[in-house]
Write a protein that holds these residues in place. Sequence first.
Motif, PDB file in Angstrom:
ATOM      1  N   GLY A 124     102.449 -53.323  -1.051  1.00  0.00           N
ATOM      2  CA  GLY A 124     101.764 -52.510  -2.047  1.00  0.00           C
ATOM      3  C   GLY A 124     102.415 -51.164  -2.275  1.00  0.00           C
ATOM      4  N   ASP A 125     102.844 -50.508  -1.211  1.00  0.00           N
ATOM      5  CA  ASP A 125     103.467 -49.191  -1.351  1.00  0.00           C
ATOM      6  C   ASP A 125     104.827 -49.261  -2.038  1.00  0.00           C
ATOM      7  OD1 ASP A 125     101.310 -48.016  -0.146  1.00  0.00           O
ATOM      8  OD2 ASP A 125     102.219 -47.921   1.848  1.00  0.00           O
ATOM      9  N   LEU A 126     105.377 -50.461  -2.143  1.00  0.00           N
ATOM     10  CA  LEU A 126     106.671 -50.643  -2.799  1.00  0.00           C
ATOM     11  C   LEU A 126     106.518 -51.045  -4.266  1.00  0.00           C
ATOM     12  CD1 LEU A 126     108.541 -52.519   0.084  1.00  0.00           C
ATOM     13  CD2 LEU A 126     108.719 -50.103  -0.544  1.00  0.00           C
ATOM     14  N   GLY A 127     105.274 -51.007  -4.757  1.00  0.00           N
ATOM     15  CA  GLY A 127     105.055 -51.259  -6.173  1.00  0.00           C
ATOM     16  C   GLY A 127     104.752 -52.699  -6.527  1.00  0.00           C
ATOM     17  N   TYR A 128     104.262 -53.488  -5.550  1.00  0.00           N
ATOM     18  CA  TYR A 128     103.936 -54.889  -5.820  1.00  0.00           C
ATOM     19  C   TYR A 128     102.428 -55.078  -5.980  1.00  0.00           C
ATOM     20  CZ  TYR A 128     108.707 -56.242  -4.689  1.00  0.00           C
ATOM     21  OH  TYR A 128     110.064 -56.378  -4.694  1.00  0.00           O
ATOM     22  N   VAL A 129     102.086 -56.116  -6.756  1.00  0.00           N
ATOM     23  CA  VAL A 129     100.696 -56.455  -7.035  1.00  0.00           C
ATOM     24  C   VAL A 129     100.465 -57.925  -6.715  1.00  0.00           C
ATOM     25  CG1 VAL A 129      98.953 -56.690  -8.858  1.00  0.00           C
ATOM     26  CG2 VAL A 129     100.506 -54.724  -8.859  1.00  0.00           C
ATOM     27  N   VAL A 130      99.402 -58.211  -5.949  1.00  0.00           N
ATOM     28  CA  VAL A 130      98.982 -59.595  -5.772  1.00  0.00           C
ATOM     29  C   VAL A 130      98.302 -60.018  -7.077  1.00  0.00           C
ATOM     30  CG1 VAL A 130      97.518 -61.189  -4.478  1.00  0.00           C
ATOM     31  CG2 VAL A 130      98.634 -59.281  -3.288  1.00  0.00           C
ATOM     32  N   PHE A 131      98.919 -60.949  -7.810  1.00  0.00           N
ATOM     33  CA  PHE A 131      98.311 -61.308  -9.089  1.00  0.00           C
ATOM     34  C   PHE A 131      97.594 -62.646  -9.050  1.00  0.00           C
ATOM     35  CE2 PHE A 131     102.573 -63.138  -9.588  1.00  0.00           C
ATOM     36  CZ  PHE A 131     102.330 -64.348 -10.235  1.00  0.00           C
ATOM     37  N   LYS A 132      97.802 -63.425  -7.988  1.00  0.00           N
ATOM     38  CA  LYS A 132      97.069 -64.686  -7.889  1.00  0.00           C
ATOM     39  C   LYS A 132      97.241 -65.273  -6.495  1.00  0.00           C
ATOM     40  CE  LYS A 132      94.629 -68.126  -9.501  1.00  0.00           C
ATOM     41  NZ  LYS A 132      93.177 -67.953  -9.573  1.00  0.00           N
ATOM     42  N   THR A 133      96.165 -65.842  -5.957  1.00  0.00           N
ATOM     43  CA  THR A 133      96.241 -66.631  -4.728  1.00  0.00           C
ATOM     44  C   THR A 133      95.496 -67.942  -4.974  1.00  0.00           C
ATOM     45  OG1 THR A 133      94.213 -65.710  -3.779  1.00  0.00           O
ATOM     46  CG2 THR A 133      96.272 -64.564  -3.267  1.00  0.00           C
ATOM     47  N   GLU A 134      95.888 -68.961  -4.242  1.00  0.00           N
ATOM     48  CA  GLU A 134      95.189 -70.240  -4.284  1.00  0.00           C
ATOM     49  C   GLU A 134      95.195 -70.838  -2.882  1.00  0.00           C
ATOM     50  OE1 GLU A 134      93.153 -73.584  -6.107  1.00  0.00           O
ATOM     51  OE2 GLU A 134      93.385 -71.431  -6.483  1.00  0.00           O
ATOM     52  N   GLN A 135      94.018 -71.296  -2.437  1.00  0.00           N
ATOM     53  CA  GLN A 135      93.901 -71.866  -1.101  1.00  0.00           C
ATOM     54  C   GLN A 135      93.133 -73.175  -1.157  1.00  0.00           C
ATOM     55  OE1 GLN A 135      92.389 -69.242   1.925  1.00  0.00           O
ATOM     56  NE2 GLN A 135      92.758 -70.688   3.574  1.00  0.00           N
ATOM     57  N   MET A 136      93.618 -74.158  -0.424  1.00  0.00           N
ATOM     58  CA  MET A 136      92.932 -75.430  -0.236  1.00  0.00           C
ATOM     59  C   MET A 136      92.969 -75.717   1.257  1.00  0.00           C
ATOM     60  SD  MET A 136      93.891 -79.258  -1.675  1.00  0.00           S
ATOM     61  CE  MET A 136      95.320 -79.391  -0.565  1.00  0.00           C
ATOM     62  N   GLN A 137      91.841 -75.469   1.910  1.00  0.00           N
ATOM     63  CA  GLN A 137      91.772 -75.568   3.366  1.00  0.00           C
ATOM     64  C   GLN A 137      92.917 -74.773   3.987  1.00  0.00           C
ATOM     65  OE1 GLN A 137      89.727 -79.985   3.290  1.00  0.00           O
ATOM     66  NE2 GLN A 137      90.852 -79.435   5.104  1.00  0.00           N
ATOM     67  N   GLY A 138      93.829 -75.417   4.701  1.00  0.00           N
ATOM     68  CA  GLY A 138      94.873 -74.669   5.393  1.00  0.00           C
ATOM     69  C   GLY A 138      96.073 -74.310   4.554  1.00  0.00           C
ATOM     70  N   LEU A 139      96.117 -74.741   3.298  1.00  0.00           N
ATOM     71  CA  LEU A 139      97.231 -74.421   2.413  1.00  0.00           C
ATOM     72  C   LEU A 139      96.919 -73.147   1.637  1.00  0.00           C
ATOM     73  CD1 LEU A 139      98.395 -77.798   0.821  1.00  0.00           C
ATOM     74  CD2 LEU A 139      99.853 -76.165   2.001  1.00  0.00           C
ATOM     75  N   LEU A 140      97.822 -72.177   1.685  1.00  0.00           N
ATOM     76  CA  LEU A 140      97.617 -70.905   1.000  1.00  0.00           C
ATOM     77  C   LEU A 140      98.883 -70.517   0.256  1.00  0.00           C
ATOM     78  CD1 LEU A 140      95.986 -68.250   0.482  1.00  0.00           C
ATOM     79  CD2 LEU A 140      97.026 -67.369   2.592  1.00  0.00           C
ATOM     80  N   LEU A 141      98.742 -70.173  -1.017  1.00  0.00           N
ATOM     81  CA  LEU A 141      99.860 -69.675  -1.819  1.00  0.00           C
ATOM     82  C   LEU A 141      99.471 -68.319  -2.383  1.00  0.00           C
ATOM     83  CD1 LEU A 141     102.580 -69.956  -3.238  1.00  0.00           C
ATOM     84  CD2 LEU A 141     101.449 -71.308  -5.020  1.00  0.00           C
ATOM     85  N   THR A 142     100.289 -67.316  -2.106  1.00  0.00           N
ATOM     86  CA  THR A 142     100.059 -65.957  -2.589  1.00  0.00           C
ATOM     87  C   THR A 142     101.245 -65.521  -3.432  1.00  0.00           C
ATOM     88  OG1 THR A 142      98.740 -65.382  -0.638  1.00  0.00           O
ATOM     89  CG2 THR A 142      99.655 -63.562  -1.907  1.00  0.00           C
ATOM     90  N   MET A 143     100.953 -65.030  -4.639  1.00  0.00           N
ATOM     91  CA  MET A 143     102.000 -64.590  -5.553  1.00  0.00           C
ATOM     92  C   MET A 143     101.889 -63.080  -5.766  1.00  0.00           C
ATOM     93  SD  MET A 143     103.627 -67.428  -6.468  1.00  0.00           S
ATOM     94  CE  MET A 143     104.671 -66.540  -7.612  1.00  0.00           C
ATOM     95  N   LEU A 144     103.012 -62.393  -5.629  1.00  0.00           N
ATOM     96  CA  LEU A 144     103.092 -60.962  -5.903  1.00  0.00           C
ATOM     97  C   LEU A 144     104.206 -60.706  -6.897  1.00  0.00           C
ATOM     98  CD1 LEU A 144     102.773 -61.247  -2.450  1.00  0.00           C
ATOM     99  CD2 LEU A 144     102.096 -58.881  -2.860  1.00  0.00           C
ATOM    100  N   ILE A 145     104.041 -59.637  -7.665  1.00  0.00           N
ATOM    101  CA  ILE A 145     105.035 -59.277  -8.671  1.00  0.00           C
ATOM    102  C   ILE A 145     105.132 -57.763  -8.735  1.00  0.00           C
ATOM    103  CG2 ILE A 145     103.411 -59.141 -10.616  1.00  0.00           C
ATOM    104  CD1 ILE A 145     105.538 -60.634 -12.297  1.00  0.00           C
ATOM    105  N   LYS A 146     106.288 -57.243  -9.127  1.00  0.00           N
ATOM    106  CA  LYS A 146     106.410 -55.798  -9.315  1.00  0.00           C
ATOM    107  C   LYS A 146     105.434 -55.344 -10.396  1.00  0.00           C
ATOM    108  CE  LYS A 146     111.156 -54.844  -7.825  1.00  0.00           C
ATOM    109  NZ  LYS A 146     112.521 -54.424  -8.270  1.00  0.00           N
ATOM    110  N   ARG A 147     104.833 -54.206 -10.161  1.00  0.00           N
ATOM    111  CA  ARG A 147     103.802 -53.707 -11.069  1.00  0.00           C
ATOM    112  C   ARG A 147     104.319 -53.531 -12.492  1.00  0.00           C
ATOM    113  NH1 ARG A 147     102.570 -49.252  -8.447  1.00  0.00           N
ATOM    114  NH2 ARG A 147     101.239 -50.323  -6.954  1.00  0.00           N
TER     115      ARG A 147
END
Length: 488
Positions: A95-118
């Motif tokens: 976050g301090d480097l200018g990134y934003v979490v714009f979407k996450t998706e989880q199905m039980q133990g599977l997790l995908l997190t997407m970040l992008i520069k602001r």
Amino acid sequence: MATLTPNTNTKHLNLDSSCVEVATYRVYVITWNVGSRFPDNISLRNLLGLDSTECQHLPDIYAIGLQEVNVQPQQQVLGLFKEDPWTAKLKTTLGDLGYVVFKTEQMQGLLLTMLIKRVHVNYLRDIEAEYTRTGFGGIWGNKGAVSIRFNLYGCDMTFVNAHLAAHDSHLEERIQDFKQIIVNHHYHVKRFRGIYDHDYVFWFGDLNFRLSGDDTSKEVQEAIASGACEQLMERDQLSYVREVTQEAFHVLRERKPTFPPTFKFKEGTCEYDLKRRPAWTDRILYGIQPDNCNPNAQLHADQFAYKSHPGYSISDHKPVTGEFFIKLFPGYKTSIIHFSDLNVWRIGEENTVEYTKPLTFKECDHDWIGIYQSEYTSLRDYVAYEYVCQAESPPPSPDLSTDPFFAHSPRRLSQRHRNRDHLRRQTRDNEEIVRLEFAEDIEMKSDEHYILIYFQNSGSHGVTSICGISNAFRAETASSLPRLPNVD
């Protein structure tokens, strides 16, 4: 270069001569089976490439795919109200480097997190998540895939995090898992129903492919120690089904791994656990449709790094990262919301937001404008919001199926009676000026800076686009400001 099967519904962007030029962007992909462990007391900086000498050239996009994330009941309940511990850790680190979490998706133990520069957030369109269960014949989510697709600078891409059937002898089950994901994974964006319809595809995860042959675990370990990884790789099941039989992943490309097998290790060590034969279970593949956007400017993807990170030992897998250069159209424009400049927000008073939109811009019932701190690090971290059309036809509160950024059904911050001037419209030439009134009971901090973000929400499976971001403005307590006559 890997080339996907051509999309029969190929889109060609309406680009003028100034927009055909492509530019290079960096994508950083991580896959890691974390074995139900939490990220407490570990640093993710090395895994995220932040300790390297190239740290000054940070990625534009991060895609982090985890498998076997802790899914105990208490964690699932907490997930309804706040981000999971892994996403929270990633947000804190980046976050301090200018990134934003714009979407996450989880199905039980599977997790995908997407970040992008602001700086890129305002160009995100058609964000959508999907999942496919393959465990126990498709009724259980311990195996399968989660994905996030979106459009950025005129190009559509999807990131797929998968966990396929385990054990050496279950090659056929892994192939069937792959086929089930391909058949059942459907998006709701026109022309991009399937995974392979996209301009760019990144598919990664604990794919669980093992080594063919009858070697014992000890013999495989000795071959690794003697530097014979290249010979072992010749018996890799994933390479076999992709290149020889073409039963799975054959339209995707993988840079040849030069790192040792990433499974199975004794937790807390770099020593192989010989209860299982070591194998390259953790993989990153990619594909591209080079002519899918514009016939005059080909897309391109180049993977310039593919490595494991043996220093991370909280589970029996080592994380794997892949780094890519991709081509996008930075000059691509779509219908967008333009906010009028706002200098001061009067805390404790009603405030009017004004924006201009093209008459061709299609409003949806669940479109909303969120207030965020100017240095926001997640699209879930809104301070307040208002629906655009609530004065004319109040929609029901969004839920998980209609808005991807709410973890639970939110309530409007003010339940007071709305007068008919709450939202005003004025048509001028080929555009419409809209004035939307925000309630007086929004909690903001004096002297802090905020922004407005316009979300277009189709209401169909949570497909959402960011269509406009305002300038930064300062919040001030109303009593400290001079009273001015109300002039419309």
